[in-house]
Scaffold this motif. Sequence first.
Motif, PDB file in Angstrom:
ATOM      1  N   THR A 177      -4.004   9.526   1.613  1.00 14.74           N
ATOM      2  CA  THR A 177      -3.652  10.163   0.349  1.00 14.74           C
ATOM      3  C   THR A 177      -3.544   9.067  -0.702  1.00 14.74           C
ATOM      4  O   THR A 177      -3.822   7.897  -0.435  1.00 14.74           O
ATOM      5  N   LEU A 178      -3.123   9.439  -1.906  1.00  9.58           N
ATOM      6  CA  LEU A 178      -2.979   8.448  -2.968  1.00  9.58           C
ATOM      7  C   LEU A 178      -1.697   7.636  -2.843  1.00  9.58           C
ATOM      8  O   LEU A 178      -1.433   6.769  -3.666  1.00  9.58           O
ATOM      9  N   ASP A 179      -0.885   7.927  -1.838  1.00 13.02           N
ATOM     10  CA  ASP A 179       0.254   7.054  -1.527  1.00 13.02           C
ATOM     11  C   ASP A 179       0.227   6.788  -0.022  1.00 13.02           C
ATOM     12  O   ASP A 179      -0.832   6.873   0.596  1.00 13.02           O
ATOM     13  N   ASP A 180       1.364   6.488   0.584  1.00 14.27           N
ATOM     14  CA  ASP A 180       1.323   6.111   1.999  1.00 14.27           C
ATOM     15  C   ASP A 180       1.592   7.272   2.950  1.00 14.27           C
ATOM     16  O   ASP A 180       1.882   7.053   4.131  1.00 14.27           O
ATOM     17  N   PHE A 181       1.471   8.495   2.463  1.00 18.60           N
ATOM     18  CA  PHE A 181       1.517   9.647   3.368  1.00 18.60           C
ATOM     19  C   PHE A 181       0.159   9.749   4.057  1.00 18.60           C
ATOM     20  O   PHE A 181      -0.893   9.685   3.416  1.00 18.60           O
ATOM     21  N   VAL A 182       0.153   9.904   5.372  1.00 25.04           N
ATOM     22  CA  VAL A 182      -1.097   9.848   6.114  1.00 25.04           C
ATOM     23  C   VAL A 182      -1.049  10.795   7.310  1.00 25.04           C
ATOM     24  O   VAL A 182       0.017  11.061   7.882  1.00 25.04           O
ATOM     25  N   ASP A 211       1.677  -2.670   9.314  1.00 27.18           N
ATOM     26  CA  ASP A 211       1.782  -3.568   8.169  1.00 27.18           C
ATOM     27  C   ASP A 211       1.445  -2.811   6.889  1.00 27.18           C
ATOM     28  O   ASP A 211       0.335  -2.285   6.734  1.00 27.18           O
ATOM     29  N   ALA A 212       2.396  -2.763   5.943  1.00 27.30           N
ATOM     30  CA  ALA A 212       2.222  -1.981   4.717  1.00 27.30           C
ATOM     31  C   ALA A 212       1.077  -2.509   3.862  1.00 27.30           C
ATOM     32  O   ALA A 212       0.301  -1.731   3.283  1.00 27.30           O
ATOM     33  N   GLN A 213       0.946  -3.833   3.758  1.00 28.60           N
ATOM     34  CA  GLN A 213      -0.082  -4.419   2.905  1.00 28.60           C
ATOM     35  C   GLN A 213      -1.478  -4.154   3.450  1.00 28.60           C
ATOM     36  O   GLN A 213      -2.381  -3.753   2.711  1.00 28.60           O
ATOM     37  N   THR A 214      -1.661  -4.349   4.751  1.00 28.72           N
ATOM     38  CA  THR A 214      -2.964  -4.078   5.360  1.00 28.72           C
ATOM     39  C   THR A 214      -3.312  -2.600   5.255  1.00 28.72           C
ATOM     40  O   THR A 214      -4.463  -2.234   4.967  1.00 28.72           O
ATOM     41  N   PHE A 215      -2.318  -1.755   5.488  1.00 31.98           N
ATOM     42  CA  PHE A 215      -2.528  -0.315   5.384  1.00 31.98           C
ATOM     43  C   PHE A 215      -3.002   0.053   3.980  1.00 31.98           C
ATOM     44  O   PHE A 215      -3.953   0.820   3.808  1.00 31.98           O
ATOM     45  N   ASP A 216      -2.362  -0.512   2.960  1.00 31.45           N
ATOM     46  CA  ASP A 216      -2.724  -0.193   1.573  1.00 31.45           C
ATOM     47  C   ASP A 216      -4.132  -0.676   1.255  1.00 31.45           C
ATOM     48  O   ASP A 216      -4.895   0.024   0.565  1.00 31.45           O
ATOM     49  N   GLN A 217      -4.498  -1.851   1.739  1.00 32.22           N
ATOM     50  CA  GLN A 217      -5.843  -2.378   1.487  1.00 32.22           C
ATOM     51  C   GLN A 217      -6.915  -1.496   2.124  1.00 32.22           C
ATOM     52  O   GLN A 217      -7.930  -1.183   1.488  1.00 32.22           O
ATOM     53  N   VAL A 218      -6.684  -1.105   3.367  1.00 31.91           N
ATOM     54  CA  VAL A 218      -7.654  -0.244   4.060  1.00 31.91           C
ATOM     55  C   VAL A 218      -7.721   1.125   3.391  1.00 31.91           C
ATOM     56  O   VAL A 218      -8.804   1.701   3.227  1.00 31.91           O
ATOM     57  N   ARG A 219      -6.556   1.645   3.002  1.00 32.15           N
ATOM     58  CA  ARG A 219      -6.506   2.955   2.339  1.00 32.15           C
ATOM     59  C   ARG A 219      -7.323   2.943   1.047  1.00 32.15           C
ATOM     60  O   ARG A 219      -8.169   3.820   0.815  1.00 32.15           O
ATOM     61  N   ARG A 220      -7.091   1.944   0.201  1.00 27.46           N
ATOM     62  CA  ARG A 220      -7.807   1.860  -1.076  1.00 27.46           C
ATOM     63  C   ARG A 220      -9.309   1.674  -0.857  1.00 27.46           C
ATOM     64  O   ARG A 220     -10.130   2.325  -1.516  1.00 27.46           O
ATOM     65  N   ALA A 221      -9.663   0.779   0.053  1.00 26.76           N
ATOM     66  CA  ALA A 221     -11.080   0.524   0.310  1.00 26.76           C
ATOM     67  C   ALA A 221     -11.779   1.775   0.828  1.00 26.76           C
ATOM     68  O   ALA A 221     -12.917   2.070   0.436  1.00 26.76           O
TER      69      ALA A 221
END
Length: 349
Positions: A177-182, A211-221
């Motif tokens: 999603t557009l935040d960290d709900f998955v 890892d929050a940072q890795t998760f965010d990078q993969v999510r955005r990509a």
Amino acid sequence: MKVARTVRRRGKGGDRIKPLPISIRFVIIFCLILIPFFIVNNINISHNRKHQILETRYNHAIDTATQDAAKALITNASQSAEAQYEFQKRLRINKEEAAQTFFNSLYLNFNVFNDPIGQGVIQNYVPVILIVGYDGYYVYYMDEYTNAIGQKELKHVWSPKKPYAHKDQNGNTFAFTLDDFVTVNRNADQKWFEGFRGEIASTAGISLLNDAQTFDQVRRASIVNAIQKDLEYYINKYNNYAKRIGVAYTFTLPLISQEQWNNTVNDVGVLSFVQGIPMGEKYYNNYALGGSRLVKKPVYNGIIANGRKYYYSTNSCTSTFTTVEIFTTEKDAASNGYIPLDCAVGNRQ
């Protein structure tokens, strides 16, 4: 500029012409060579100035239309159905209203609001509009269809909702999603997990969630790559139709900076493309991003630990306890008997 002239002198031998000095003749030749360049340069400057004014006007038109569409995206027919987060898992959007508002704004700016033929021309300059939703996106693209009298026409149609999907090297699938709900499907046993990353990381046992940072990078990509791929596909598809009806312009996906792509996946919004409008020897080609600028309400999770009721914000705390109730304000949580959770204690539990 002084004009050089010959000087006639009368003498015994009759009239005779005195030749101009070499330096003056050189100046004349030099001026005759440069004058055409000056004229062409002045014409180019005039054309460039007109193009800049026209391009500024077009930029304003597409920016305004896209921002209007983004505002309309969260407008619904009834007050009770206004766009809102349902436990921050789903955002209601009105993509049809957004698309219509976008075109109405363009029609007004191009003075064709009451001109159906002019409106059709404007529509042909818009190969795609993309609606960025909370848990997926829609593409409003040109497609060919057969009208009532059997003729083929081009018309904007909606794609199905496309999720922000990702599959890791172990076969685990993610719906971002557009935040960290998955939503996660664990490949090992086909078990499903749904929730905020920090809440399901320990129970799902999948490395990406740790890892929050890795998760965010993969999510955005994942989101950006999916959107880019579909935009290229639908623009190329429109090119095939456009060539058959004699359109010489080739529609392409503009070069968009990484910063702009990051802004695209920060919020629900509208990404629009306007291309192929003639501007002298050039064509107008641009895009615009309009965010809905939603102010997301904080979410407070209510849990029961050691027989006592606690609440905490998902933005600042994580807890391994199961969420019993969800509140949008601390006052609501307190009125239901919950007390604030010490984040340091909650993270150790």
